[in-house]
Each structure stands twice: as C-alpha cells, then as structure tokens.
Design an enzyme around this catalytic site. Structure first.
Site, PDB file in Angstrom:
ATOM      1  N   ASN A  98     -63.848 -12.701  28.474  1.00 28.01           N
ATOM      2  CA  ASN A  98     -62.941 -12.524  29.603  1.00 28.01           C
ATOM      3  C   ASN A  98     -61.950 -11.396  29.412  1.00 28.01           C
ATOM      4  O   ASN A  98     -61.569 -10.722  30.369  1.00 28.01           O
ATOM      5  CB  ASN A  98     -62.169 -13.842  29.851  1.00 28.01           C
ATOM      6  N   ASP A 188     -65.429 -18.811  25.874  1.00 25.83           N
ATOM      7  CA  ASP A 188     -64.005 -19.079  26.044  1.00 25.83           C
ATOM      8  C   ASP A 188     -63.540 -18.670  27.448  1.00 25.83           C
ATOM      9  O   ASP A 188     -64.046 -17.689  28.021  1.00 25.83           O
ATOM     10  CB  ASP A 188     -63.243 -18.243  24.989  1.00 25.83           C
ATOM     11  N   GLU A 225     -66.047 -23.107  28.263  1.00 28.47           N
ATOM     12  CA  GLU A 225     -64.736 -23.726  28.332  1.00 28.47           C
ATOM     13  C   GLU A 225     -64.210 -23.567  29.750  1.00 28.47           C
ATOM     14  O   GLU A 225     -63.875 -22.470  30.182  1.00 28.47           O
ATOM     15  CB  GLU A 225     -63.749 -23.083  27.347  1.00 28.47           C
TER      16      GLU A 225
HETATM   17  O1  LIG Z   1     -48.143 -20.041  25.343  1.00 30.02           O
HETATM   18  C1  LIG Z   1     -49.212 -19.570  25.124  1.00 30.02           C
HETATM   19  N1  LIG Z   1     -50.206 -19.397  26.100  1.00 30.02           N
HETATM   20  C2  LIG Z   1     -49.968 -19.796  27.510  1.00 30.02           C
HETATM   21  C3  LIG Z   1     -50.534 -21.186  27.765  1.00 30.02           C
HETATM   22  C4  LIG Z   1     -52.006 -21.257  27.318  1.00 30.02           C
HETATM   23  O2  LIG Z   1     -52.782 -20.329  28.136  1.00 30.02           O
HETATM   24  C5  LIG Z   1     -53.971 -19.827  27.628  1.00 30.02           C
HETATM   25  C6  LIG Z   1     -55.205 -20.313  28.059  1.00 30.02           C
HETATM   26  C7  LIG Z   1     -55.384 -21.317  29.078  1.00 30.02           C
HETATM   27  C8  LIG Z   1     -54.578 -22.453  29.189  1.00 30.02           C
HETATM   28  C9  LIG Z   1     -54.813 -23.388  30.222  1.00 30.02           C
HETATM   29  C10 LIG Z   1     -55.847 -23.186  31.114  1.00 30.02           C
HETATM   30  O3  LIG Z   1     -56.115 -24.087  32.129  1.00 30.02           O
HETATM   31  C11 LIG Z   1     -56.659 -22.065  30.989  1.00 30.02           C
HETATM   32  O4  LIG Z   1     -57.684 -21.911  31.865  1.00 30.02           O
HETATM   33  C12 LIG Z   1     -56.441 -21.116  29.983  1.00 30.02           C
HETATM   34  O5  LIG Z   1     -56.380 -19.814  27.540  1.00 30.02           O
HETATM   35  C13 LIG Z   1     -56.381 -18.808  26.627  1.00 30.02           C
HETATM   36  C14 LIG Z   1     -57.603 -18.339  26.155  1.00 30.02           C
HETATM   37  C15 LIG Z   1     -57.631 -17.294  25.233  1.00 30.02           C
HETATM   38  O6  LIG Z   1     -58.826 -16.840  24.784  1.00 30.02           O
HETATM   39  C16 LIG Z   1     -56.460 -16.738  24.753  1.00 30.02           C
HETATM   40  C17 LIG Z   1     -55.229 -17.219  25.215  1.00 30.02           C
HETATM   41  O7  LIG Z   1     -54.086 -16.685  24.758  1.00 30.02           O
HETATM   42  C18 LIG Z   1     -55.179 -18.280  26.165  1.00 30.02           C
HETATM   43  C19 LIG Z   1     -53.926 -18.802  26.666  1.00 30.02           C
HETATM   44  O8  LIG Z   1     -52.831 -18.325  26.234  1.00 30.02           O
HETATM   45  C20 LIG Z   1     -49.573 -19.135  23.687  1.00 30.02           C
HETATM   46  C21 LIG Z   1     -49.022 -17.749  23.389  1.00 30.02           C
HETATM   47  C22 LIG Z   1     -50.196 -16.822  23.668  1.00 30.02           C
HETATM   48  C23 LIG Z   1     -51.420 -17.612  23.250  1.00 30.02           C
HETATM   49  N2  LIG Z   1     -51.002 -18.991  23.504  1.00 30.02           N
HETATM   50  C24 LIG Z   1     -51.845 -20.052  23.592  1.00 30.02           C
HETATM   51  O9  LIG Z   1     -51.368 -21.168  23.806  1.00 30.02           O
HETATM   52  C25 LIG Z   1     -53.326 -19.881  23.465  1.00 30.02           C
HETATM   53  C26 LIG Z   1     -54.098 -20.855  24.005  1.00 30.02           C
HETATM   54  C27 LIG Z   1     -55.568 -20.847  23.944  1.00 30.02           C
HETATM   55  C28 LIG Z   1     -56.302 -19.971  23.158  1.00 30.02           C
HETATM   56  C29 LIG Z   1     -57.690 -20.044  23.162  1.00 30.02           C
HETATM   57  C30 LIG Z   1     -58.355 -20.992  23.943  1.00 30.02           C
HETATM   58  O10 LIG Z   1     -59.712 -21.101  23.950  1.00 30.02           O
HETATM   59  C31 LIG Z   1     -57.583 -21.869  24.740  1.00 30.02           C
HETATM   60  O11 LIG Z   1     -58.248 -22.787  25.491  1.00 30.02           O
HETATM   61  C32 LIG Z   1     -56.215 -21.796  24.730  1.00 30.02           C
END
Ligand SMILES: O=C(NCCCOc1c(-c2ccc(O)c(O)c2)oc2cc(O)cc(O)c2c1=O)[C@@H]1CCCN1C(=O)/C=C/c1ccc(O)c(O)c1
Length: 474
Positions: A98, A188, A225
């Site tokens: 993505n 992802d 995912e």
């Molecule tokens: O607060 C954060 N993120 C905002 C809330 C989570 O949103 C993210 C979602 C997400 C959340 C909810 C949803 O319904 C959705 O469709 C997507 O998917 C991701 C996928 C990625 O490959 C890389 C990312 O940084 C994210 C991400 O930030 C922290 C700081 C940056 C990375 N991160 C994180 O919390 C990173 C989370 C993360 C990373 C990898 C994943 O595969 C994932 O599912 C979540």
C-alpha cells in the site's frame, strides 16, 4: 488463492514476530516441524526506514524492495525458506503493497543503506517518484472510501496501484519472494487498496516454485489484513474472493467470551452466525502484533490462563485458518524488539523446559498451546458433535471420534461423566501434560467402551481446559 499449501495434516501458522531469519530456520528444524506446525508468518522483509528508538512499526515503512532488514539479508532469508520447506514448514511473508515510508525532514536512511526523501516522494532505490503516488491527503474521515484508499495512513506515502509502473514493481517484488520458495503472503493494509487493483497484481504473480516441493501451477496463498469490525465503508467481503481475509471480530469476540462478557455456552454456534466470514475465507487469531497492544477485549500473553483457554478453543473448534501469535515482551505500545547495544535484534534463548527467557514470550512454545496445535492436526477433517454445557461457562464437545475437549470458565468445579466419542482406552490430558515415552506426564482419563469418561476440571486448576485426542492415547 485460498489454499495455504500445508504439508501432511499440519494446519496452524505461527507469527514469529520480529525474529531473525537464522533463528527461524533453526526453529523450523528443532521445534516447529517436530511439533506439527504448518507454517511461519515472518515480519516484513523489504528494506525499511530507520526510526530512532526502533519502534516495531518502522518495519511497516519500506524504502526499497531490497531484502535487507534487522531480521537479516537476502542470503539468510533464502536459506531460512529452504530449510523450513525441507522440514515441511511453509513461509508466509508480511508484504507492504500500500505505501512507502512516512514524512521525515529531508533524506532518510534504510536498513540496507538506501536513501530516500519521503517528503518529495523520491525513493531512488526502487525507483519510485512523485508520479507513482497519490496526491498527499490525510485520512480524517474513516467512513470515506476515497480517503481510505487514496490518502495517507499516518502520512505514509500512498502508492498508486492503478499505475503500471507501480504494479510492475510490486509484482517483481512478490515474484522474487516466490522464486526463493515462499508459500504466500499476508497483505498488509489491504483495505487501503482497491480490490480490483489487488486482483490484477495477484493474478500477475508467478506460480509457486516447484523446486521447494509445491505442486505445478500452485498459486501463492493470500491472506489480507482488512480491519473491519462490521458495518465499515470498505468491508471484508470485497476482498474474500481474492484470498483469505483477517476476521478481526473473531479476535474481539473470543476475547470477550473468555474474559466472561459472554457465557461460553454461546460459543456453540461459533462462526458465520456471529457475522464472521465463511470458514474457508476466514483468517483467524486470538491476538495479532497490532491489536495485542490496543487493550480492549483482545486477550494476550499478559492474561495467560484466559489466553490459553481462548487459544485452545480457537484451535479445537473447526472454524477459519488459524494463526498463533509469538510475541516479544512489551510495556509500551511502540517498544522495539529485544536488541543489543548496537540495535541488533537478539536471538531467543531457551530454558531447560524450552521456554524463551530473554525478552521473547514465545507463546508457541507453551505446552498448552503447541499441544493444541497437535490436537488440531489429530482431528483434522472431523466435525463438532455431542456439545455439552452447563447452561453457563462449562462446555465440552467432540471432534469426530478423534478428539474431545472441555472448558471450565465457572468459579466452581466441573465434575461430569461425559460422552467423549473416543474409542475405549486411557488418554493423556494434553493441557496439564503430555504423552512422553509411553506415559502421561500429568492427568490421565479412562474412556469406557461406550466412550464415556469422568471429566474433572477444578476451578482453581492452573489451566481451565482438558483435551484428549487419539495421538495421546496409552
Ligand atoms: O499511532 C500510530 N498509528 C495510527 C493508528 C494505527 O494506524 C495504522 C494502521 C491502521 C489502523 C487501523 C485500521 O483500521 C487500519 O485500516 C489501519 O495500519 C498501518 C499499517 C502499516 O503498514 C503501517 C502503519 O503505520 C499503520 C498504522 O499506523 C502508530 C505511529 C505510526 C505507526 N503506528 C501504528 O500504530 C502502526 C500500526 C500498524 C502497523 C502495521 C499493521 O499491519 C497494522 O495493522 C497496524
């Protein structure tokens, strides 16, 4: 692309989150193959941006498709895939189609030494330039399909999958991994890409590599995912024709049940009647690398007794394609994996019982969990029958005539004479112990010629589950 290409009767994947390739290779040979695991999901393999503090999510910010990360380099990756395939353990790669990395001032450095300038959408090591990305915009309305699929997740540069150049680069990356012998991909953030673009990309990817023991014309197993808690604008059913889809409701509902918010008796009709995907399309888990850090109903290794009960149910009940999480111990959400002073990820170390000791949790090495992987293998292909419950939190059921399991979620003992559906004989309970050198190391259960047995699960026992199967019979 719903076929996982498992070997023999094996049928559970373990996510060795943040493990190094050399450690996974050894784990396949020394633990996963002997215990009957079907495959390993590995962390992202593509070069990622280096973020200070090394939060685990830096690996979800690619800057090239070079196979160089803190888990190892391409040679180590190829050797791991070969060694795991040789012992019948498949490798599934967590792939990021993505986006690339997020906004950082000026140029950034990657784990393989590449440089990039995310702000100007310049990734010379691919190469990608501004034209290959959607115009920058933020996702601030999570009910707006356009924003979800065209704007930036937390400022991560959003690739345009309708561009031929982008499609070619992604297909080339996936083909490279297939050539090295992988069995499929965890896609992802699939929800953030139009399903029609993903279909085009998946269909262009080559067949699996027959040199690694796959049949001819075998297609890579795809599981996507899609975080969909129900009634989302972009929903999980858009993606299930393309491959399996993560069923996040499973994770939330099973956590709720074993935390006591739903009586276990309601698990009798576990499956699509709980508005889950059809079983053959559902990729299921008790927790994953992201939601284990979110709190809420999701159970994790931090609630050990309930977690083992939920995992036992997930593996005993014939619904979905199951994945077991294997974590590192964390206090705060962004914490990095266990590493030395040079930020090199540590290899797991094991104690005399085979448990991990140096910051790795290794849930997959907990006897109650790996023995349930064996249970699921033993009962493969059978249905649920003879469901019993006490109209509350004590339940039990058979799997054909090959397995029987009982759960006690009440505060009082379960002491019942129940139909186990098993052939007469003496069985080892595989939760409190195991069958080792022809003897049960803990509880034994005598099944009479009518298949009945005295089932005894006290409320104060270490585990709230008792499980029997034909491969743990004296
Ligand atoms: O607060 C954060 N993120 C905002 C809330 C989570 O949103 C993210 C979602 C997400 C959340 C909810 C949803 O319904 C959705 O469709 C997507 O998917 C991701 C996928 C990625 O490959 C890389 C990312 O940084 C994210 C991400 O930030 C922290 C700081 C940056 C990375 N991160 C994180 O919390 C990173 C989370 C993360 C990373 C990898 C994943 O595969 C994932 O599912 C979540």
């Amino acid at each position: 692309q719903h076929e996982p290409h498992w070997w023999g009767n094996r049928n559970t994947i373990v996510h060795l989150f943040e493990w190094k390739w050399t450690d996974i290779a050894r784990e396949c040979e020394e633990f996963l193959a002997p215990r009957g695991f079907a495959g390993v999901q590995v962390s992202p393999v593509a070069e990622n941006v280096v973020i200070s503090g090394r939060p685990w999510w830096e690996r979800y910010q690619p800057i090239s498709y070079k196979l160089v990360t803190r888990s190892g380099n391409e040679a180590e990756f190829a050797d791991m895939v070969r060694r795991c395939n040789v012992v019948g353990v498949r490798i599934y790669v967590d792939v990021l189609l993505n986006h690339m990395s997020g906004s950082h001032e000026g140029t950034v450095q990657g784990t393989g030494g590449s440089v990039a300038n995310p702000n100007t959408k310049d990734f010379p090591a691919v190469p990608y330039g501004e034209i290959d990305f959607h115009p920058s915009c933020e996702i601030y309305d999570w009910n707006d399909r356009f924003q979800i699929q065209n704007c930036e997740l937390v400022s991560l540069k959003d690739l345009d999958q309708s561009s031929e150049w982008v499609r070619e680069r992604l297909v080339e990356f996936l083909d490279h991994l297939i050539q090295l012998g992988v069995a499929g991909f965890r896609v992802d953030a699939a929800k953030h890409m139009p399903a029609e673009d993903l279909k085009i990309i998946y269909d262009r990817v080559r067949d699996l590599n027959i040199a690694h023991g796959f049949p001819r014309n075998a297609r890579p197993f795809i599981y996507q995912e899609v975080i969909d808690h129900g009634h989302e604008t972009v929903d999980k059913y858009e993606y299930s024709p393309l491959g399996a889809v993560t069923e996040f409701r499973f994770s939330e509902e099973i956590g709720g049940a074993f935390r006591g918010y739903n009586q276990l008796k309601w698990l009798r009709n576990w499956g699509p009647e709980w508005s889950f995907l059809p079983s053959e399309h559902a990729f299921v888990f008790v927790d994953n690398h992201d939601n284990q850090r979110d709190g809420g109903n999701v159970l994790t290794y931090k609630n050990a007794k309930q977690y083992k009960m939920a995992t036992a149910f997930a593996l005993a009940y014939p619904y979905g394609i199951t994945r077991v999480m294997s974590s590192f111990d964390f206090q705060d959400r962004d914490q990095a994996p266990p590493a030395d002073e040079n930020e090199q990820i540590l290899s797991p170390q094991f104690d005399a019982d085979g448990a991990c000791v140096n910051g790795w949790v290794c849930e997959h090495r907990w006897r109650q969990i790996y023995n349930m992987v064996g249970f699921k293998n033993a009962v493969r292909g059978t249905e649920v029958s003879n469901w019993w419950d006490n109209d509350d939190n004590q339940i039990a059921f058979c799997r054909g005539n090959r397995g029987f399991i009982a759960f006690n979620g009440n505060g009082w003992d379960l002491k019942e004479r129940l139909h186990t559906c098993l052939p007469a004989g003496v069985y080892c309970d595989v939760i409190s112990g195991a069958l080792v050198n022809g003897k049960c190391t803990s509880k034994t259960v005598v099944v009479d010629e009518w298949g009945y047995a005295d089932i005894d699960l006290r409320a104060d026992e270490f585990d709230g589950v008792l499980a029997l199967h034909v491969n743990a019979k004296l």
